[in-house]
Design an enzyme around this catalytic site. Structure first.
Site, PDB file in Angstrom:
ATOM      1  N   HIS A  34     -10.041 -27.221 -15.272  1.00  6.92           N
ATOM      2  CA  HIS A  34      -9.003 -26.221 -15.504  1.00  6.92           C
ATOM      3  C   HIS A  34      -9.088 -25.125 -14.452  1.00  6.92           C
ATOM      4  O   HIS A  34     -10.010 -25.080 -13.627  1.00  6.92           O
ATOM      5  CB  HIS A  34      -9.087 -25.633 -16.926  1.00  6.92           C
ATOM      6  CG  HIS A  34     -10.125 -24.567 -17.123  1.00  6.92           C
ATOM      7  ND1 HIS A  34      -9.961 -23.540 -18.023  1.00  6.92           N
ATOM      8  CD2 HIS A  34     -11.328 -24.372 -16.534  1.00  6.92           C
ATOM      9  CE1 HIS A  34     -11.032 -22.770 -18.007  1.00  6.92           C
ATOM     10  NE2 HIS A  34     -11.877 -23.240 -17.117  1.00  6.92           N
ATOM     11  N   HIS A  60     -15.545 -28.141 -17.261  1.00  2.00           N
ATOM     12  CA  HIS A  60     -16.518 -27.882 -18.318  1.00  2.00           C
ATOM     13  C   HIS A  60     -16.695 -29.117 -19.203  1.00  2.00           C
ATOM     14  O   HIS A  60     -15.798 -29.947 -19.323  1.00  2.00           O
ATOM     15  CB  HIS A  60     -16.041 -26.721 -19.209  1.00  2.00           C
ATOM     16  CG  HIS A  60     -15.935 -25.409 -18.514  1.00  2.00           C
ATOM     17  ND1 HIS A  60     -17.038 -24.711 -18.072  1.00  2.00           N
ATOM     18  CD2 HIS A  60     -14.860 -24.657 -18.153  1.00  2.00           C
ATOM     19  CE1 HIS A  60     -16.639 -23.582 -17.491  1.00  2.00           C
ATOM     20  NE2 HIS A  60     -15.329 -23.523 -17.520  1.00  2.00           N
ATOM     21  N   CYS A  82     -13.113 -18.232 -11.904  1.00  2.00           N
ATOM     22  CA  CYS A  82     -12.315 -19.163 -12.720  1.00  2.00           C
ATOM     23  C   CYS A  82     -10.905 -19.346 -12.155  1.00  2.00           C
ATOM     24  O   CYS A  82     -10.185 -20.247 -12.591  1.00  2.00           O
ATOM     25  CB  CYS A  82     -12.212 -18.673 -14.166  1.00  2.00           C
ATOM     26  SG  CYS A  82     -13.794 -18.697 -15.014  1.00  2.00           S
ATOM     27  N   HIS A  91     -11.353 -35.952 -19.899  1.00  2.00           N
ATOM     28  CA  HIS A  91     -11.236 -36.459 -18.528  1.00  2.00           C
ATOM     29  C   HIS A  91      -9.858 -36.161 -17.929  1.00  2.00           C
ATOM     30  O   HIS A  91      -9.313 -36.978 -17.189  1.00  2.00           O
ATOM     31  CB  HIS A  91     -11.564 -37.954 -18.461  1.00  2.00           C
ATOM     32  CG  HIS A  91     -13.036 -38.215 -18.533  1.00  2.00           C
ATOM     33  ND1 HIS A  91     -13.711 -38.243 -19.727  1.00  2.00           N
ATOM     34  CD2 HIS A  91     -13.975 -38.407 -17.568  1.00  2.00           C
ATOM     35  CE1 HIS A  91     -15.003 -38.474 -19.485  1.00  2.00           C
ATOM     36  NE2 HIS A  91     -15.191 -38.566 -18.192  1.00  2.00           N
ATOM     37  N   HIS A 106     -12.123 -26.054 -11.514  1.00  2.00           N
ATOM     38  CA  HIS A 106     -13.523 -26.364 -11.791  1.00  2.00           C
ATOM     39  C   HIS A 106     -13.496 -27.018 -13.186  1.00  2.00           C
ATOM     40  O   HIS A 106     -12.403 -27.372 -13.659  1.00  2.00           O
ATOM     41  CB  HIS A 106     -14.385 -25.092 -11.758  1.00  2.00           C
ATOM     42  CG  HIS A 106     -13.999 -24.088 -12.781  1.00  2.00           C
ATOM     43  ND1 HIS A 106     -12.875 -23.305 -12.655  1.00  2.00           N
ATOM     44  CD2 HIS A 106     -14.536 -23.754 -13.974  1.00  2.00           C
ATOM     45  CE1 HIS A 106     -12.768 -22.531 -13.720  1.00  2.00           C
ATOM     46  NE2 HIS A 106     -13.757 -22.778 -14.530  1.00  2.00           N
ATOM     47  N   GLU A 120     -17.200 -23.227 -24.401  1.00  2.00           N
ATOM     48  CA  GLU A 120     -16.824 -23.539 -23.024  1.00  2.00           C
ATOM     49  C   GLU A 120     -18.083 -23.786 -22.195  1.00  2.00           C
ATOM     50  O   GLU A 120     -18.134 -24.670 -21.351  1.00  2.00           O
ATOM     51  CB  GLU A 120     -16.032 -22.366 -22.428  1.00  2.00           C
ATOM     52  CG  GLU A 120     -15.367 -22.710 -21.119  1.00  2.00           C
ATOM     53  CD  GLU A 120     -14.472 -21.580 -20.645  1.00  2.00           C
ATOM     54  OE1 GLU A 120     -13.247 -21.692 -20.809  1.00  2.00           O
ATOM     55  OE2 GLU A 120     -14.991 -20.571 -20.118  1.00  2.00           O
TER      56      GLU A 120
END
Lengths: 137, 137, 137, 137, 137, 137
Positions: F16, F43, F35, F82, F41, F126
Site C-alpha cells: 500500500h 505489510h 509511508c 497478495h 511498501h 499493521e
C-alpha cells in the site's frame, strides 16, 4: 541410539548495571550507554537451557524435563530471580553482568550438575531484541 | 464521523522495589514477597498506549502514530527507561511502583499531552503473565 | 479511589471431544468437524483471568496476583490440567467442552472465590487463532 | 551455488499419554508424572520443518514452501491432527509418544519424501516451554 | 578467550514481487503463485543478525549491540525499509527478491562492515511461518 | 441465554501507499512520512475478527469458527491478500488505505454477511507495534 535436542524455558527478573569501577563515569557512559546508570535498571531475562543427548529407549526422553526444571530452579531462579546481579551474587561482584557473561555463568552452574554425556547450550534473551548464546566454547 | 481505536507499543527496562517504609521487613516480605527485596530487581515493561477518537476525513488517521511515539518518548522513555523507579523518579519516591501505579502515573503524564477529544487507556505488561490496565476511572 | 484492571495468565493441557451423544456420528461430524473424533484430541489452553477493582491505597495492588495464581491453581489447574475434559470432570459429562463453555465453567468456579467488589472476565485461547471471552453476561 | 536454510511452521492438535504398559501405574506416575494419566491429555503441537540446500539460480528458492506445506499436510496433519496419538496412529501403538519420539517419527516420514540433496531437521514445541529437535543423528 | 553468539533483531516493511521477466505470466504464476502478482504485495520482514566471536575481557561484550543496531540501520533499514525491493534497490533489479536472496544480499552488505574475526549469520522471517537463514556457505 | 465473545485470527500480505493525490509530494511526505513513498511498501496485516453473541444451547458455540474462517476467506483474503491495496481494490481507489480505513472497510464487508444478533469488532495489526480497532461506532 538416536540423539535429539531438548529445550526448557524459564524466566527471571533481575536488576543490573554495566560498568567497570576503575573507569570514570564518562568512560562507562561512552562504552555502556544508559546501561551504566548508577542506580541500576532491570530486565525480564528469558532463559533457554538446551541439552543434546541420546533418546532413552524405555522412556523416550533425552532428559526428564521436570528434573531440568528443578535444576534451573536451584541454579538460576534461586540465586538470580528478584535479585540485583551486581550486589546480591558472588559471580558478578567483579564480572560485568552483560548478557554474554550471565549466559556463561549460568552455563557453568548447570554444567556441573548435568552429566558429560549431554551437550549443553544456554540462550538468554535480555530483551525481545537482544539475545546471546553460550555453549562452553 | 466514524470512530476507531489506535494502539502503539513501547518497551522500557527499569529497576524497582515494592515496600512501605513504615512497615517492617517481615511485613513487606509477607505482602510483597520477593518483590520487596532491598537491592531492587527489574523488568522489561511492555507498554501499550490506546487512543479512541474520530477517523480524520483527509488523512484517514485517528492520531498520527509518529507523534504518539514521540510523546511516549518524552513522557515515558525519557524518565523511566534504564532507570530505578524508586530512586530516579519524582512520582515513586512515596508511591509504591506496582504495575497498577506505574500505569496510573503514565496515564496521567500522557493525559496532559493528549486532547480531551481522545479516550485514553494504558496497558502495562510487567511480565508476560502479569498485566494491568488503567483508563482514568 | 482509582480503579484498574489486572490480568494473570496460566496454561493447562487437556484432551477433549465435541459431540452430542443423542446425535449420529454423521451429524456430529457435520457440526463439529474433526473436533468430534471419538478418541479425543487436545490443546494447550492458554487462560487469562481478568479482574477489575479499586487500587488499594497502601499496597498499590488491585488484587494480590500471587493469591490469584493460587486460586487459578486450585480452581483450574487442579481439575483440568493433564486431564480429559469429557471423562475426568463433573462439569463436562453432559456439557459440550467448547471453548465458550470451558470459559463459562472457569468463570463460574472463580466467581465463587472472588469478592463481588471485583469485576471478573475470562479469556481462553484454544489455539493461537481461536479465542473466546466470558464475563458472566 | 550458495546454500541457505528454509523453515516452515505448522500446528496440529492431538491427545496423547505417556506410559509403558509393562509398568505399574505407580511406576508410570513416578517417571511420567501427570503425563501418564490414563484418559489422555493433549497439546497444540507447533512444528518447524527445516531444510538446508542450494538456492536455485532461476527461482531464488531453496525449496518451494507451498510444496513443503503440501508435504506437511500429507505426512503430519493428515495422520496426527485432531487425533489420539496412542490410539489412532500405527507409529505410537508401541512407541511412547514423547516429544522426542514424535519429532523422530515426523522426521522419518518427511525424510522419505524429500530428496537427499537437502538437509532435514524437525523442531517440535509441545508447549511454549518444552521444545525438542531431531535431525536424524 | 570464551566465545559466544549475539543476536540483534530489526524489522523492515517492504513491497516485492517474485517473477522472471523472460517467463510468461502463466509460467510465473505456476512457479511463484500469488507472489507473482504484477502490482506487488508486501511484508513486515523480521530480521535477526547473528554474530559469533570472543567475549571481550574488559567489556564483557562480543560486539556492541548499539553499533550493530547502527550498522543494521545503515545497511538494511536505510535501503530497504518502506521501499519496493524490485523498483527501489540496485540489488533486486535482476535478482528475484525471494526471502533466500534477500537474506543473502543483507548478509553480503553486513559482511563488508563486520570484521573477519566474527562469524555472521542472517535469519529472515518473511511471515511468521516462512523463515530463511543464510551464513555465507 | 449466556453470551460470550469469540475471536478468529487471519493474516494477509499486501502492498500500500498513503497519500492524497491533490497534495504535493512534500505535503504527503510531511503528513505520511515514508509511508507516502511512490513505489509502495507492504505489510503482513494480522486481522482479528471478534463476534459477540449468545452461546447456542445445543452446540456450545457462539458462531461456528469454521464458517467464520470461510467468511474471512471470501471477504478479506480473496480481495486483499497478495494485492496492492491502492491499485487492485475498489475500496481504496479514493480512500487512503490507513490501518483505520482498512479496518473500517473489512468491518463493512463482514457486517453484511453476519447476522444483526452478533456484535462485530475488527482489530488490525499493521505491524507488531501499530494496531487499530473498529466496531462500527
Amino acid at each position: 541410539m538416536a540423539k535429539a535436542t531438548v529445550l526448557r524455558k524459564a524466566q527471571f527478573n533481575a536488576a543490573h548495571r554495566l560498568f567497570r569501577k576503575e573507569w570514570t563515569d564518562a568512560q562507562n557512559l561512552e562504552v555502556f550507554g544508559p546501561c551504566s546508570h548508577p542506580h541500576y535498571h532491570g530486565h525480564n531475562y528469558q532463559l533457554w537451557v538446551i541439552l543434546h543427548g541420546v533418546i532413552h529407549e524405555q522412556t523416550g526422553y533425552v532428559y526428564d524435563l521436570r528434573k531440568l526444571k528443578q535444576l534451573i530452579e536451584e541454579e538460576v531462579m534461586e540465586p538470580f530471580d528478584h535479585r540485583n546481579l551486581n550486589l546480591d551474587t558472588q559471580e558478578f561482584r567483579e564480572l560485568n553482568p552483560t548478557a554474554e557473561n550471565i549466559a556463561r555463568v549460568i552455563w557453568g552452574r548447570l554444567r556441573k550438575r548435568i552429566g558429560p554425556e549431554f551437550g549443553l547450550q544456554v540462550r538468554l534473551f535480555e530483551t525481545e531484541r537482544n539475545v546471546v548464546e553460550y555453549s562452553g566454547e
